[in-house]
Write a protein that holds these residues in place. Sequence first.
Motif, PDB file in Angstrom:
ATOM      1  N   UNK A   1       8.528  -4.073  10.243  1.00 19.34           N
ATOM      2  CA  UNK A   1       7.424  -4.944  10.638  1.00 19.34           C
ATOM      3  C   UNK A   1       6.267  -4.121  11.209  1.00 19.34           C
ATOM      4  N   UNK A   2       6.580  -3.098  11.980  1.00 17.50           N
ATOM      5  CA  UNK A   2       5.529  -2.252  12.556  1.00 17.50           C
ATOM      6  C   UNK A   2       4.724  -1.564  11.454  1.00 17.50           C
TER       7      UNK A   2
ATOM      8  N   UNK B   1      12.376   6.461   7.257  1.00 20.34           N
ATOM      9  CA  UNK B   1      12.244   5.034   7.562  1.00 20.34           C
ATOM     10  C   UNK B   1      10.869   4.513   7.145  1.00 20.34           C
ATOM     11  N   UNK B   2       9.832   5.268   7.487  1.00 17.76           N
ATOM     12  CA  UNK B   2       8.484   4.861   7.118  1.00 17.76           C
ATOM     13  C   UNK B   2       8.306   4.875   5.601  1.00 17.76           C
ATOM     14  N   UNK B   3       8.839   5.887   4.957  1.00 16.62           N
ATOM     15  CA  UNK B   3       8.752   5.981   3.505  1.00 16.62           C
ATOM     16  C   UNK B   3       9.423   4.781   2.843  1.00 16.62           C
ATOM     17  N   UNK B   4      10.589   4.414   3.338  1.00 13.28           N
ATOM     18  CA  UNK B   4      11.297   3.262   2.774  1.00 13.28           C
ATOM     19  C   UNK B   4      10.474   1.981   2.941  1.00 13.28           C
ATOM     20  N   UNK B   5       9.857   1.806   4.110  1.00 14.31           N
ATOM     21  CA  UNK B   5       9.056   0.600   4.357  1.00 14.31           C
ATOM     22  C   UNK B   5       7.816   0.567   3.458  1.00 14.31           C
ATOM     23  N   UNK B   6       7.141   1.709   3.309  1.00 14.93           N
ATOM     24  CA  UNK B   6       5.943   1.750   2.472  1.00 14.93           C
ATOM     25  C   UNK B   6       6.321   1.513   1.006  1.00 14.93           C
ATOM     26  N   UNK B   7       7.427   2.092   0.571  1.00 16.76           N
ATOM     27  CA  UNK B   7       7.884   1.855  -0.807  1.00 16.76           C
ATOM     28  C   UNK B   7       8.209   0.388  -1.033  1.00 16.76           C
ATOM     29  N   UNK B   8       8.795  -0.243  -0.025  1.00 18.77           N
ATOM     30  CA  UNK B   8       9.103  -1.670  -0.120  1.00 18.77           C
ATOM     31  C   UNK B   8       7.819  -2.487  -0.277  1.00 18.77           C
ATOM     32  N   UNK B   9       6.801  -2.136   0.490  1.00 15.73           N
ATOM     33  CA  UNK B   9       5.511  -2.829   0.387  1.00 15.73           C
ATOM     34  C   UNK B   9       4.930  -2.635  -1.012  1.00 15.73           C
ATOM     35  N   UNK B  10       4.925  -1.398  -1.492  1.00 13.85           N
ATOM     36  CA  UNK B  10       4.372  -1.125  -2.825  1.00 13.85           C
ATOM     37  C   UNK B  10       5.143  -1.859  -3.917  1.00 13.85           C
ATOM     38  N   UNK B  11       6.463  -1.982  -3.750  1.00 12.25           N
ATOM     39  CA  UNK B  11       7.271  -2.710  -4.728  1.00 12.25           C
ATOM     40  C   UNK B  11       6.888  -4.195  -4.745  1.00 12.25           C
ATOM     41  N   UNK B  12       6.690  -4.768  -3.572  1.00 12.58           N
ATOM     42  CA  UNK B  12       6.290  -6.179  -3.497  1.00 12.58           C
ATOM     43  C   UNK B  12       4.906  -6.387  -4.113  1.00 12.58           C
ATOM     44  N   UNK B  13       3.999  -5.448  -3.873  1.00  9.88           N
ATOM     45  CA  UNK B  13       2.658  -5.550  -4.448  1.00  9.88           C
ATOM     46  C   UNK B  13       2.747  -5.459  -5.972  1.00  9.88           C
ATOM     47  N   UNK B  14       3.577  -4.569  -6.464  1.00 13.43           N
ATOM     48  CA  UNK B  14       3.747  -4.437  -7.916  1.00 13.43           C
ATOM     49  C   UNK B  14       4.350  -5.711  -8.513  1.00 13.43           C
TER      50      UNK B  14
END
Length: 150
Positions: A86-87, A20-33
């Motif tokens: 969100x967390x 779950x955490x990995x998916x959220x962090x990947x989502x953040x990195x994708x948005x940053x990219x």
Amino acid sequence: MLRDDLKAAQINAMKAKDKERLAAVRLILAKVKDRDIELRTGETPADDDAMIIEVLQKMGKQRRESITMYRDGGREELAAAEEAELAVIEEFLPQQMGEGETKAAIEAIKTDLGATGMKDMGKVMAELKARHGAQLDMSKASALVKASLS
């Protein structure tokens, strides 16, 4: 740098097998990219961390809205998934100012600008964002500014 912290969090989540955490962090990195790609056509941002904080704030706002909609629709399991994302997003945001601190900042800006009424709201909001943008939820701050100026 925030970008390095995000990449380290991704590696740590992979090592811990925290899906779950990995998916959220990947989502953040994708948005940053995505944001990096958008900015290639324009001017180069002066501060990389400021751009990432802006992306994180937008993602946080979207999650809060989704949580509200899911709860209104009786979809508690989807709301819980959004809360988990969100967390993770909020872990990377700077510490947010409390309501008391926000009111004090608004009063200081009103004094500095000589703002007296609603006609000065735009000036106060612009200055508030310039001084404390990364530490504030601007939608909540807007309500406080409006209350202060009326």
